[in-house]
Design a protein around this motif. Sequence first.
Motif, PDB file in Angstrom:
ATOM      1  N   ALA A   7     -16.674  24.546 -21.685  1.00  0.00           N
ATOM      2  CA  ALA A   7     -17.428  23.234 -21.731  1.00  0.00           C
ATOM      3  C   ALA A   7     -18.578  23.288 -20.472  1.00  0.00           C
ATOM      4  CB  ALA A   7     -16.654  21.956 -21.651  1.00  0.00           C
ATOM      5  N   ALA A   8     -17.988  23.919 -19.371  1.00  0.00           N
ATOM      6  CA  ALA A   8     -19.030  23.550 -18.264  1.00  0.00           C
ATOM      7  C   ALA A   8     -20.227  24.384 -18.174  1.00  0.00           C
ATOM      8  CB  ALA A   8     -18.272  24.299 -16.941  1.00  0.00           C
ATOM      9  N   ASP A   9     -20.274  25.298 -19.214  1.00  0.00           N
ATOM     10  CA  ASP A   9     -21.340  26.035 -19.427  1.00  0.00           C
ATOM     11  C   ASP A   9     -22.448  25.647 -20.861  1.00  0.00           C
ATOM     12  OD1 ASP A   9     -21.368  28.161 -17.415  1.00  0.00           O
ATOM     13  OD2 ASP A   9     -19.615  28.630 -18.148  1.00  0.00           O
ATOM     14  N   PHE A  10     -22.090  24.343 -21.093  1.00  0.00           N
ATOM     15  CA  PHE A  10     -22.880  23.761 -22.114  1.00  0.00           C
ATOM     16  C   PHE A  10     -24.345  23.632 -21.717  1.00  0.00           C
ATOM     17  CE2 PHE A  10     -18.850  21.926 -24.224  1.00  0.00           C
ATOM     18  CZ  PHE A  10     -19.018  22.932 -25.288  1.00  0.00           C
ATOM     19  N   GLU A  11     -24.537  23.374 -20.293  1.00  0.00           N
ATOM     20  CA  GLU A  11     -25.876  23.508 -19.819  1.00  0.00           C
ATOM     21  C   GLU A  11     -26.486  22.103 -19.816  1.00  0.00           C
ATOM     22  OE1 GLU A  11     -28.327  27.135 -20.495  1.00  0.00           O
ATOM     23  OE2 GLU A  11     -26.817  27.055 -21.977  1.00  0.00           O
ATOM     24  N   PHE A  12     -25.709  21.064 -20.659  1.00  0.00           N
ATOM     25  CA  PHE A  12     -25.967  19.765 -20.665  1.00  0.00           C
ATOM     26  C   PHE A  12     -25.642  18.734 -19.723  1.00  0.00           C
ATOM     27  CE2 PHE A  12     -25.759  21.758 -24.978  1.00  0.00           C
ATOM     28  CZ  PHE A  12     -27.108  22.359 -25.030  1.00  0.00           C
ATOM     29  N   SER A  13     -26.330  17.608 -19.232  1.00  0.00           N
ATOM     30  CA  SER A  13     -25.863  16.794 -18.458  1.00  0.00           C
ATOM     31  C   SER A  13     -25.247  15.713 -18.973  1.00  0.00           C
ATOM     32  CB  SER A  13     -27.338  16.004 -17.670  1.00  0.00           C
ATOM     33  OG  SER A  13     -28.092  15.387 -18.534  1.00  0.00           O
ATOM     34  N   ASN A  24     -26.360  10.151 -32.909  1.00  0.00           N
ATOM     35  CA  ASN A  24     -25.866  11.311 -33.851  1.00  0.00           C
ATOM     36  C   ASN A  24     -26.866  12.289 -33.673  1.00  0.00           C
ATOM     37  OD1 ASN A  24     -23.643  10.108 -34.977  1.00  0.00           O
ATOM     38  ND2 ASN A  24     -24.935   8.523 -36.003  1.00  0.00           N
ATOM     39  N   ARG A  25     -27.295  12.839 -32.748  1.00  0.00           N
ATOM     40  CA  ARG A  25     -28.203  13.918 -32.317  1.00  0.00           C
ATOM     41  C   ARG A  25     -27.239  15.231 -31.891  1.00  0.00           C
ATOM     42  NH1 ARG A  25     -33.166  13.755 -33.879  1.00  0.00           N
ATOM     43  NH2 ARG A  25     -34.023  14.832 -31.963  1.00  0.00           N
ATOM     44  N   LEU A  26     -27.700  16.366 -32.025  1.00  0.00           N
ATOM     45  CA  LEU A  26     -27.096  17.674 -31.680  1.00  0.00           C
ATOM     46  C   LEU A  26     -27.921  18.110 -30.105  1.00  0.00           C
ATOM     47  CD1 LEU A  26     -26.821  19.733 -34.845  1.00  0.00           C
ATOM     48  CD2 LEU A  26     -24.979  18.247 -33.653  1.00  0.00           C
ATOM     49  N   LEU A  27     -27.117  18.822 -29.392  1.00  0.00           N
ATOM     50  CA  LEU A  27     -27.364  19.576 -28.461  1.00  0.00           C
ATOM     51  C   LEU A  27     -27.314  21.023 -28.702  1.00  0.00           C
ATOM     52  CD1 LEU A  27     -26.468  17.348 -25.306  1.00  0.00           C
ATOM     53  CD2 LEU A  27     -28.689  17.675 -26.211  1.00  0.00           C
ATOM     54  N   SER A  28     -26.235  21.151 -29.143  1.00  0.00           N
ATOM     55  CA  SER A  28     -26.029  22.500 -29.699  1.00  0.00           C
ATOM     56  C   SER A  28     -25.413  22.631 -31.244  1.00  0.00           C
ATOM     57  CB  SER A  28     -25.079  23.367 -28.914  1.00  0.00           C
ATOM     58  OG  SER A  28     -23.705  22.901 -28.805  1.00  0.00           O
ATOM     59  N   MET A  29     -25.527  23.836 -31.798  1.00  0.00           N
ATOM     60  CA  MET A  29     -24.723  23.873 -32.969  1.00  0.00           C
ATOM     61  C   MET A  29     -24.042  25.484 -33.059  1.00  0.00           C
ATOM     62  SD  MET A  29     -26.135  23.948 -36.751  1.00  0.00           S
ATOM     63  CE  MET A  29     -26.939  25.435 -36.957  1.00  0.00           C
ATOM     64  N   ALA A  68     -31.078  21.991 -37.418  1.00  0.00           N
ATOM     65  CA  ALA A  68     -30.347  21.553 -36.102  1.00  0.00           C
ATOM     66  C   ALA A  68     -31.480  21.322 -34.884  1.00  0.00           C
ATOM     67  CB  ALA A  68     -29.536  22.804 -35.836  1.00  0.00           C
ATOM     68  N   LYS A  69     -32.533  22.196 -34.774  1.00  0.00           N
ATOM     69  CA  LYS A  69     -33.483  22.059 -33.960  1.00  0.00           C
ATOM     70  C   LYS A  69     -34.023  20.635 -34.258  1.00  0.00           C
ATOM     71  CE  LYS A  69     -37.951  23.548 -32.354  1.00  0.00           C
ATOM     72  NZ  LYS A  69     -38.971  24.584 -32.393  1.00  0.00           N
ATOM     73  N   ASN A  70     -34.329  20.111 -35.119  1.00  0.00           N
ATOM     74  CA  ASN A  70     -34.832  18.544 -35.541  1.00  0.00           C
ATOM     75  C   ASN A  70     -34.053  17.681 -34.939  1.00  0.00           C
ATOM     76  OD1 ASN A  70     -37.233  19.756 -36.629  1.00  0.00           O
ATOM     77  ND2 ASN A  70     -36.528  19.752 -38.960  1.00  0.00           N
ATOM     78  N   LEU A  71     -32.751  17.975 -35.118  1.00  0.00           N
ATOM     79  CA  LEU A  71     -31.750  17.089 -34.589  1.00  0.00           C
ATOM     80  C   LEU A  71     -31.474  17.183 -33.057  1.00  0.00           C
ATOM     81  CD1 LEU A  71     -28.950  17.111 -37.492  1.00  0.00           C
ATOM     82  CD2 LEU A  71     -30.335  15.243 -37.066  1.00  0.00           C
ATOM     83  N   GLY A  72     -32.405  18.044 -32.301  1.00  0.00           N
ATOM     84  CA  GLY A  72     -32.406  17.987 -30.894  1.00  0.00           C
ATOM     85  C   GLY A  72     -31.616  19.263 -30.377  1.00  0.00           C
ATOM     86  N   ALA A  73     -31.022  20.015 -31.212  1.00  0.00           N
ATOM     87  CA  ALA A  73     -30.181  21.182 -30.597  1.00  0.00           C
ATOM     88  C   ALA A  73     -31.073  22.158 -29.854  1.00  0.00           C
ATOM     89  CB  ALA A  73     -29.758  22.022 -31.883  1.00  0.00           C
ATOM     90  N   GLN A  74     -30.819  22.416 -28.773  1.00  0.00           N
ATOM     91  CA  GLN A  74     -31.297  23.411 -27.764  1.00  0.00           C
ATOM     92  C   GLN A  74     -30.668  24.704 -27.629  1.00  0.00           C
ATOM     93  OE1 GLN A  74     -31.452  21.555 -23.881  1.00  0.00           O
ATOM     94  NE2 GLN A  74     -31.611  19.439 -24.941  1.00  0.00           N
ATOM     95  N   LYS A  75     -29.398  24.969 -28.130  1.00  0.00           N
ATOM     96  CA  LYS A  75     -28.942  26.017 -28.188  1.00  0.00           C
ATOM     97  C   LYS A  75     -28.124  26.347 -29.458  1.00  0.00           C
ATOM     98  CE  LYS A  75     -24.927  26.574 -25.482  1.00  0.00           C
ATOM     99  NZ  LYS A  75     -24.517  26.795 -24.115  1.00  0.00           N
ATOM    100  N   GLU A 104     -26.601  32.022 -27.760  1.00  0.00           N
ATOM    101  CA  GLU A 104     -25.137  32.326 -27.032  1.00  0.00           C
ATOM    102  C   GLU A 104     -24.453  33.208 -28.058  1.00  0.00           C
ATOM    103  OE1 GLU A 104     -23.334  30.306 -23.872  1.00  0.00           O
ATOM    104  OE2 GLU A 104     -21.396  30.124 -25.317  1.00  0.00           O
ATOM    105  N   MET A 105     -23.977  34.383 -27.736  1.00  0.00           N
ATOM    106  CA  MET A 105     -23.255  35.206 -29.015  1.00  0.00           C
ATOM    107  C   MET A 105     -21.805  35.554 -28.292  1.00  0.00           C
ATOM    108  SD  MET A 105     -24.653  38.713 -30.737  1.00  0.00           S
ATOM    109  CE  MET A 105     -24.225  39.692 -29.417  1.00  0.00           C
ATOM    110  N   PHE A 106     -20.933  35.383 -29.159  1.00  0.00           N
ATOM    111  CA  PHE A 106     -19.495  35.845 -28.783  1.00  0.00           C
ATOM    112  C   PHE A 106     -19.431  37.055 -29.709  1.00  0.00           C
ATOM    113  CE2 PHE A 106     -19.084  31.491 -27.666  1.00  0.00           C
ATOM    114  CZ  PHE A 106     -17.929  31.514 -26.726  1.00  0.00           C
ATOM    115  N   THR A 107     -18.871  38.413 -29.234  1.00  0.00           N
ATOM    116  CA  THR A 107     -18.844  39.495 -29.553  1.00  0.00           C
ATOM    117  C   THR A 107     -17.514  40.140 -29.133  1.00  0.00           C
ATOM    118  OG1 THR A 107     -20.079  41.702 -29.744  1.00  0.00           O
ATOM    119  CG2 THR A 107     -20.558  40.411 -27.664  1.00  0.00           C
TER     120      THR A 107
END
Length: 352
Positions: A7-13, A24-29, A68-75, A104-107
Amino acid sequence: MTPCHNAADFEFSPQEIETARQNNRLLSMEIEFSLRCNFQCPYCYVPEDVYFKDELTPEEICDVILQAKNLGAQKIIILGGEPSIYPQIKAMIRFIRGNDMTVEMFTNGSGITAEFARELFAQNVRVVLKMNTFQEELQDQLTGKKGAYHIIHTALKHLKQAGYPSENGFLAVSTIICRQNIDELPALWQWLRDQHIAPYFEIMTPQSKAKRNTWLEVGLPELKDFFTRIAAIDKERYGLTWTPQPPLVGNKCLRHQFSCVVTSKGDVFPCVGVTLPLGNIRARKLAEILQDSDVLAKLKDYRHSIKGSCASCGQADECYGCRGSAFQLTGDYLASDPLCWRNEGIRPKAED
């Protein structure tokens, strides 16, 4: 599939998160391109009877990313399966970055060649590499694949040669806490910190394979001691102060306030642990699914909806436990988290 991310690296305040929650917006998906994977991790939450037919097409993936971008997603957080072996992975990364969103990619490192590592760095992709131990035999056991240890360390070498970790190349290591590795994890934590690699350590969500492989489990007293020990290390060695609380070491999860998961077949979940389909993007727009979800509404209003000990906990203003653990172990996504040591004694008996 990947575990929950840190969570600390979500980069959102906090202000951005609260605004997203209220509207009901997104910051990430988080999104699965495919569930295909070359590892067989015993803690993986991908069902063993999963079928790969009817997975989202690249066109459908691009469409929901734009939604998602239209809903505000930045990541956009790419899950799996294993993203690095997805045939269109490079094109997808370029598409997301071309639409001014962070990736962000988990691998597990399988497809991280020297060339791909350089491209990831050039695209400023945040990479989270899965590594659970320094021990070769144990690492292979925890991935269900002979040679996994060498695959992971080769990928790490390629990423370092490409420029990770650095100001423009965020690198983390995702580690599950289990009975077999818990004693060595303090040393791994410090090794990562000393190299400026972010440690993503977390308790396993007890679902699918993890729920059956009880040989991996760690008791609540041991988990409490482990979290407390890492907190002391961070404070004494690195000047970092945080309150020990599950499921993330050094962090808290507030993902339901501003994120969601889209599976490889288009189902929308609150998170990877709360496997309650809210709708499917092939039938409805993402905005409609999120807007109309009673499940999400209750998760966002957690101070009034969470039950039991979690509701009255002193940390309740900034923590609601792991909703995935609550759902998988009790069937109620609003129940108190059975894997929090503050709730010791409420955990149901594990299935055989």
